[in-house]
Design a protein around this motif. Structure first.
Motif, PDB file in Angstrom:
ATOM      1  N   PHE A  49       0.867  -1.171   0.000  1.00  0.00           N
ATOM      2  CA  PHE A  49       0.000   0.000   0.000  1.00  0.00           C
ATOM      3  C   PHE A  49       0.907   1.226   0.000  1.00  0.00           C
ATOM      4  O   PHE A  49       1.098   1.893   1.002  1.00  0.00           O
ATOM      5  CB  PHE A  49      -0.916  -0.004   1.230  1.00  0.00           C
ATOM      6  N   ALA A  50       1.480   1.506  -1.140  1.00  0.00           N
ATOM      7  CA  ALA A  50       2.473   2.573  -1.258  1.00  0.00           C
ATOM      8  C   ALA A  50       1.839   3.932  -0.975  1.00  0.00           C
ATOM      9  O   ALA A  50       0.821   4.294  -1.569  1.00  0.00           O
ATOM     10  CB  ALA A  50       3.069   2.570  -2.653  1.00  0.00           C
ATOM     11  N   TYR A  51       2.448   4.679  -0.073  1.00  0.00           N
ATOM     12  CA  TYR A  51       1.994   6.038   0.252  1.00  0.00           C
ATOM     13  C   TYR A  51       2.866   6.992  -0.557  1.00  0.00           C
ATOM     14  O   TYR A  51       3.975   7.332  -0.170  1.00  0.00           O
ATOM     15  CB  TYR A  51       2.114   6.269   1.759  1.00  0.00           C
ATOM     16  N   LEU A  52       2.372   7.412  -1.718  1.00  0.00           N
ATOM     17  CA  LEU A  52       3.165   8.169  -2.681  1.00  0.00           C
ATOM     18  C   LEU A  52       3.715   9.497  -2.154  1.00  0.00           C
ATOM     19  O   LEU A  52       4.866   9.828  -2.459  1.00  0.00           O
ATOM     20  CB  LEU A  52       2.371   8.381  -3.969  1.00  0.00           C
ATOM     21  N   PRO A  53       2.969  10.286  -1.351  1.00  0.00           N
ATOM     22  CA  PRO A  53       3.571  11.516  -0.830  1.00  0.00           C
ATOM     23  C   PRO A  53       4.814  11.260   0.034  1.00  0.00           C
ATOM     24  O   PRO A  53       5.765  12.038   0.002  1.00  0.00           O
ATOM     25  CB  PRO A  53       2.449  12.155  -0.008  1.00  0.00           C
ATOM     26  N   ALA A  54       4.832  10.154   0.761  1.00  0.00           N
ATOM     27  CA  ALA A  54       6.008   9.823   1.575  1.00  0.00           C
ATOM     28  C   ALA A  54       7.151   9.336   0.687  1.00  0.00           C
ATOM     29  O   ALA A  54       8.311   9.678   0.915  1.00  0.00           O
ATOM     30  CB  ALA A  54       5.659   8.764   2.618  1.00  0.00           C
ATOM     31  N   GLN A  55       6.831   8.558  -0.335  1.00  0.00           N
ATOM     32  CA  GLN A  55       7.877   8.077  -1.235  1.00  0.00           C
ATOM     33  C   GLN A  55       8.503   9.212  -2.029  1.00  0.00           C
ATOM     34  O   GLN A  55       9.678   9.158  -2.375  1.00  0.00           O
ATOM     35  CB  GLN A  55       7.310   7.024  -2.191  1.00  0.00           C
ATOM     36  N   ALA A  56       7.731  10.258  -2.299  1.00  0.00           N
ATOM     37  CA  ALA A  56       8.256  11.415  -3.035  1.00  0.00           C
ATOM     38  C   ALA A  56       9.037  12.364  -2.127  1.00  0.00           C
ATOM     39  O   ALA A  56       9.607  13.339  -2.599  1.00  0.00           O
ATOM     40  CB  ALA A  56       7.114  12.161  -3.707  1.00  0.00           C
ATOM     41  N   GLY A  57       9.047  12.083  -0.827  1.00  0.00           N
ATOM     42  CA  GLY A  57       9.780  12.919   0.116  1.00  0.00           C
ATOM     43  C   GLY A  57       9.024  14.159   0.560  1.00  0.00           C
ATOM     44  O   GLY A  57       9.579  15.025   1.234  1.00  0.00           O
TER      45      GLY A  57
END
Length: 182
Positions: A49-57
């Motif tokens: 369940f990838a949390y994209l805002p966190a992966q984008a920093g």
């Protein structure tokens, strides 16, 4: 009258008034509107369940973007909290979540709270993917976005659970998803 007793009573009254804000009926959504559904699947682990805002920093993994303050901090990471809420909502809807033949995962593309003014608006955009475990063939993929209204001083856990439940409800009323689920 004792001044310290008066001060304690005033402080207690203020706390009770502020904590009661989340109980106003116009701002608390009923999660029992989840459409009953039959079928089976398993819910992927939180790592899927990838949390994209966190992966984008843009945010740390345990924060939700907030317009009034820097962000809302959760005790657990957003991916784990959302994954568990998805699993609970599917179970409440009547879906058997122990079947390992089909696996549901999701990308959390956006999760934000706009509460510069009352009421607060919680927005959740998720891209769901249902795959066949043996062949890794994609059976279903779709993006669902919900926007929920809550009182500004609502409990973050309640708002998160209700927002995820609304998003899963949007998934459960999609005839393509229901067809694949059976």
């Amino acid at each position: 009258m004792n001044l310290s007793l008066f001060a304690r009573s005033g402080a207690l009254s203020s706390v009770m008034l502020l904590s009661a804000c989340c109980f106003f009926p116009s701002y608390r959504h009923k999660t029992d509107t989840i459409p009953p559904t039959t079928g089976s699947l398993s819910v992927a682990p939180a790592s899927e369940f990838a949390y994209l805002p966190a992966q984008a920093g843009q945010l740390s993994p345990n924060r939700i973007q907030n317009t009034a303050v820097s962000s809302i901090t959760l005790k657990r990471n957003v991916d784990a909290s959302v994954r568990d809420a998805v699993a609970r909502t599917l179970t409440r809807a009547g879906v058997d979540t122990a079947d390992t033949a089909r696996i549901l995962s999701a990308r959390i593309e956006a999760f934000s709270v706009e509460d510069a003014r009352s009421p607060a608006w919680w927005t959740l955009k998720m891209h769901y993917v249902l795959i066949e475990a043996d062949t890794k063939r994609e059976l279903y993929a779709s993006t669902k976005t919900v926007r929920r209204q809550f009182h500004t001083f609502t409990n973050n856990t309640i708002a998160l659970e209700d927002t995820v439940a609304a998003n899963v409800s949007a998934l459960l009323v999609d005839p393509d998803f229901v067809r694949v689920l059976h």
